[in-house]
Design a protein around this motif. Structure first.
Motif, short mmCIF file in Angstrom:
data_model
loop_
_atom_site.label_atom_id
_atom_site.label_comp_id
_atom_site.label_asym_id
_atom_site.label_seq_id
_atom_site.Cartn_x
_atom_site.Cartn_y
_atom_site.Cartn_z
N LYS A 153 0.94 -1.18 0.15
CA LYS A 153 -0.01 0.01 -0.01
C LYS A 153 1.03 1.25 -0.09
CE LYS A 153 -4.46 -0.70 2.08
NZ LYS A 153 -4.94 -1.07 3.34
N ILE A 154 1.90 1.17 0.91
CA ILE A 154 2.89 2.31 1.00
C ILE A 154 3.63 2.63 -0.45
CG2 ILE A 154 4.90 3.24 2.29
CD1 ILE A 154 3.81 1.71 4.57
N ILE A 155 4.09 1.47 -1.02
CA ILE A 155 4.78 1.56 -2.15
C ILE A 155 3.87 2.32 -3.19
CG2 ILE A 155 5.72 0.27 -4.04
CD1 ILE A 155 7.45 -0.24 -2.12
N ALA A 156 2.56 1.71 -3.42
CA ALA A 156 1.52 2.27 -4.37
C ALA A 156 1.47 3.62 -4.20
CB ALA A 156 0.29 1.48 -4.29
N ASP A 157 1.27 4.02 -2.92
CA ASP A 157 0.95 5.69 -2.32
C ASP A 157 2.32 6.54 -2.86
OD1 ASP A 157 -0.28 7.88 -1.24
OD2 ASP A 157 1.38 7.71 0.12
N LEU A 158 3.37 5.88 -2.65
CA LEU A 158 4.58 6.63 -2.97
C LEU A 158 4.80 6.69 -4.47
CD1 LEU A 158 7.04 5.52 -0.05
CD2 LEU A 158 5.73 7.83 -0.32
N LYS A 159 4.45 5.89 -5.20
CA LYS A 159 4.63 5.58 -6.63
C LYS A 159 3.76 6.49 -7.31
CE LYS A 159 4.32 1.98 -9.19
NZ LYS A 159 3.83 0.32 -9.40
N LYS A 160 2.43 6.69 -6.54
CA LYS A 160 1.58 7.56 -7.17
C LYS A 160 2.02 9.06 -7.15
CE LYS A 160 -2.80 7.74 -5.94
NZ LYS A 160 -4.19 7.37 -4.95
N ARG A 161 2.82 9.18 -5.96
CA ARG A 161 3.29 10.68 -5.82
C ARG A 161 4.77 10.81 -6.66
NH1 ARG A 161 3.35 10.68 0.73
NH2 ARG A 161 4.37 12.49 0.41
#
Ligand code: PHE
Length: 510
Positions: A153-161
Motif C-alpha cells: 500500500k505504501i509503495i503504491a502511494d509513494l509511486k503515485k506521488r
C-alpha cells in the motif's frame, strides 16, 4: 581470506552470512556484488552441496531524485512545519518561502501540513498547532532506500506521488545446503600415488564429475563442403553398383585426354586458350603398360586411334587429316576426367569373362583444369563427377531413364534433355532441370553414348554400348550451401571460418 582471490572471498562471505541468518536474499546481503560473480560463487558452493539457492526475479523500489532530497532534508510538509514551529510567533508565507528557498516545496508542504492539522493560519501568519510531528513519508522512504521494498500500500502511494520507480531485479534466495560449513574444503580432482602412499585419500574430498561440462574446443580439422557433397554423391554411385576409377593423376598426354576420345587435333578445345599445356617436360612417351600385369597391346591401340582419326575405321570415314604423333604426346593438365574413363574402358576391353567383355559401371569425382577466365561462376580448376556404363543392349531411352534415377537420388527431378555435341558421343544430350529455389531451368550435366570410333579402337565388342555422363561438383555444392560466388568455395580467397562452420550436408534423396 586473501584479497588476491576475490571469488574465494565471496564464497566465505556467503558462508558467513548464512551462519548468521538462513535463508538470505542476495539483494539484501550483497547488494553491490555483480550478478555474474555472485552466481559463480554460488555455483561453486552449490556444486559441493554447501548451499542451495534459487533465483527469483522481483520488482524493487528505487527512490526518484525528489525522494532522495526528502530522505536527506525531510518531506515538504515536515520542512514547512519545522520552519513555522521555530518562528515562535508565527511566520508569513513570504518568509516561509524565503526560508525554505523553494516556492514549490513551500506551497505543497503547506497544503499537506494544513490537512494534517500541524499548522493553521492566524491572521496573515502561519502558526504551529503541535509540538512535534512524525515525518512518515521520510521514514517510509528511508526504509525503501535500505530494503528496496515496503508494504504494498505504501509503495503504491509513494509511486503515485512519483517518489519511486520500480525496477526488475534478479536476486538469489540462498540457504544452507546439507554440507554447509564455514570453510570450503579443498576438493581433489585426481587420486594420486602420493595420496595412496600417505593414506590421505581416506579423508580427502573428491570433486564430483561434472558430466554437463562442455568439452574444450579441440580446433579440429573440418571437411570442405565439396568433400561432403562428393561423399554423398560417391555413396549414390556405390549404391547403384559403380566402381570408383583411380583418378589420382592430373597430368595426361593429349592422347588420353583427347585422341582416344576421338577429339580431332584441330578441335578448338585443344587450343591454348582452353587447355593448359605442360612446358617441362613438354611431352609424354608413347602409351604403354603401366605394370608388369598389364598385358594390353598399346601399340595396336595407338595405331587404331591414329587410323580412326586419319582415314576412318569401324565404318566411319574419320576426320581425314594428317594425325600428328607429336601433338598426341603433348602433356596437358587434364581438361576432363573422361581421360581416365577412356583408360578404364581400354582396360575393360582387355578383360574376358566366359570369352566376353563383362558389363561394367565406373565413376569418378575429381579435379580438372581449364584455361578459362575466372569469374563468379568459373575457375581454372574445378571438379567433375563422371560415370560410364558399359553393357549390351543399352538404348538412349535407357540412358535418359538412368539419368532420371541418378539425379533423383540427388534430389533433382523433372529432367529435360537437349541434343548436344561432343566429339566422343553420338547422340549427346545436355541435361537440364527446373530448380525451385533459383526459379529457373539450369544445366546440370552432359551425357551421351560413346562413338564406335572410340570404343572399337580400344577393342571393345561392336555390340557393347557405353553410356557416359558428367556433371560439375561445384554447382550443386554452391546451390546446397547458398553460395553465389565460386571463389568463396574454392581457391585462395576462401574464408577458413566458412569451411570450419559449414554444416553437414545431406542431399534430399528421392
Ligand atoms: N567430358 C564431358 C565434359 O567435360 C562430360 C561427358 C562425359 C560427356 C562422358 C559425355 C560422356 O563435359
Amino acid at each position: 581470506p586473501s584479497s588476491s582471490n576475490p571469488a574465494g572471498d565471496l564464497t566465505s562471505e556467503i558462508l558467513l552470512a548464512l551462519s548468521k541468518e538462513d535463508p538470505i536474499s542476495s539483494t539484501e546481503a550483497f547488494p553491490d556484488v555483480p550478478f555474474e560473480s555472485l552466481k559463480a560463487a554460488l555455483d561453486r558452493l552449490a556444486s559441493r552441496s554447501m548451499v542451495a539457492y534459487e533465483q527469483a526475479e522481483r520488482e524493487e523500489a528505487f527512490l526518484e531524485p525528489e525522494a532522495e532530497v526528502i530522505v536527506s532534508h525531510g518531506s515538504h510538509e515536515a520542512r514547512v512545519f519545522e520552519a513555522v514551529r521555530q518562528a515562535l510567533d508565527g511566520l508569513s508565507i513570504q518568509d516561509l518561502e524565503s526560508q525554505i528557498g523553494d516556492k514549490m516545496v513551500a506551497k505543497l508542504g503547506q497544503g499537506k501540513a494544513f490537512k494534517e492539522k500541524w499548522i493553521k493560519k492566524d491572521g496573515a501568519k502561519l502558526v504551529a498547532l503541535v509540538d512535534s510531528i512524525n515525518d512518515v513519508t521520510r521514514d517510509q522512504l528511508k526504509v525503501i532506500q535500505e530494503k528496496r521494498t515496503h508494504d504494498p500500500k505504501i509503495i503504491a502511494d509513494l509511486k503515485k506521488r512519483k517518489l519511486l520507480k520500480m525496477q526488475k531485479v534478479i536476486s538469489f534466495r540462498i540457504s544452507k545446503g546439507p554440507k554447509f560449513a564455514l570453510e570450503m574444503v579443498r576438493e581433489e580432482t585426481d587420486l594420486t600415488a602420493e595420496m595412496l602412499a600417505s593414506g590421505s585419500w581416506k579423508t580427502a574430498t573428491f570433486k564430483p564429475y561434472n558430466f554437463k561440462a562442455l568439452g574444450a574446443d579441440q580446433h579440429a580439422g573440418a571437411l570442405h563442403p565439396l568433400n561432403k557433397v562428393r561423399q554423398e554423391i560417391r555413396q549414390i554411385f556405390f549404391e547403384m553398383g559403380f566402381t570408383e576409377m583411380p583418378t589420382n593423376q592430373f597430368v595426361e598426354s593429349g592422347f588420353w585426354n583427347f585422341d582416344t576420345l576421338y577429339v580431332p587435333q584441330q578441335h578448338p578445345a585443344r587450343d591454348l586458350q582452353d587447355t593448359f599445356y605442360v612446358s617441362d617436360p613438354p611431352t609424354a612417351g608413347r602409351p604403354g603398360p603401366v605394370s608388369a600385369e598389364d598385358k594390353l597391346d598399346y601399340d595396336a591401340y595407338f595405331t587404331n586411334v591414329r587410323q580412326a582419326h586419319e582415314g576412318g575405321k569401324y565404318g566411319s570415314i574419320g576426320y581425314r587429316y594428317r594425325w600428328s604423333e607429336d601433338e598426341s604426346l603433348r602433356l596437358v593438365l587434364r581438361t576432363h576426367t573422361t581421360a581416365i574413363s577412356a583408360a578404364m574402358l581400354h582396360k575393360l576391353a582387355g578383360q574376358r569373362v566366359d570369352g566376353r567383355v563383362p558389363p561394367a559401371r565406373y565413376f569418378s569425382i575429381d579435379r580438372v583444369f581449364r584455361n578459362e577466365t575466372v569469374d563468379a561462376t568459373h575457375l581454372c580448376e574445378f571438379h567433375q563427377v563422371e560415370g560410364v556404363i558399359a553393357d549390351y543392349g543399352l538404348t538412349l531411352g535407357g540412358l535418359m531413364e538412368f539419368m532420371s534415377i541418378f539425379f533423383g537420388r540427388m534430389g533433382v527431378t523433372d529432367l529435360r534433355f537437349k541434343p548436344a555435341y561432343n566429339p566422343y558421343t553420338e547422340p549427346s544430350m545436355e541435361i537440364f532441370s527446373y530448380h525451385k529455389g533459383l526459379n529457373k531451368v539450369i544445366e546440370i550435366g552432359n551425357s551421351g553414348i560413346f562413338r564406335p570410333e572410340m570404343l572399337e579402337a580400344m577393342g571393345l565388342p561392336k555390340d557393347m554400348v557405353v553410356f557416359g555422363f558428367g556433371l560439375g561438383l561445384e554447382r550443386p555444392t554452391m546451390i546446397k550451401y547458398g553460395i553465389t560466388n565460386i571463389r568463396e568455395l574454392l581457391g585462395h580467397q576462401v574464408d577458413l571460418g566458412f569451411i570450419q562452420k559449414n554444416p553437414a550436408v545431406r542431399l534430399d534423396k528421392n
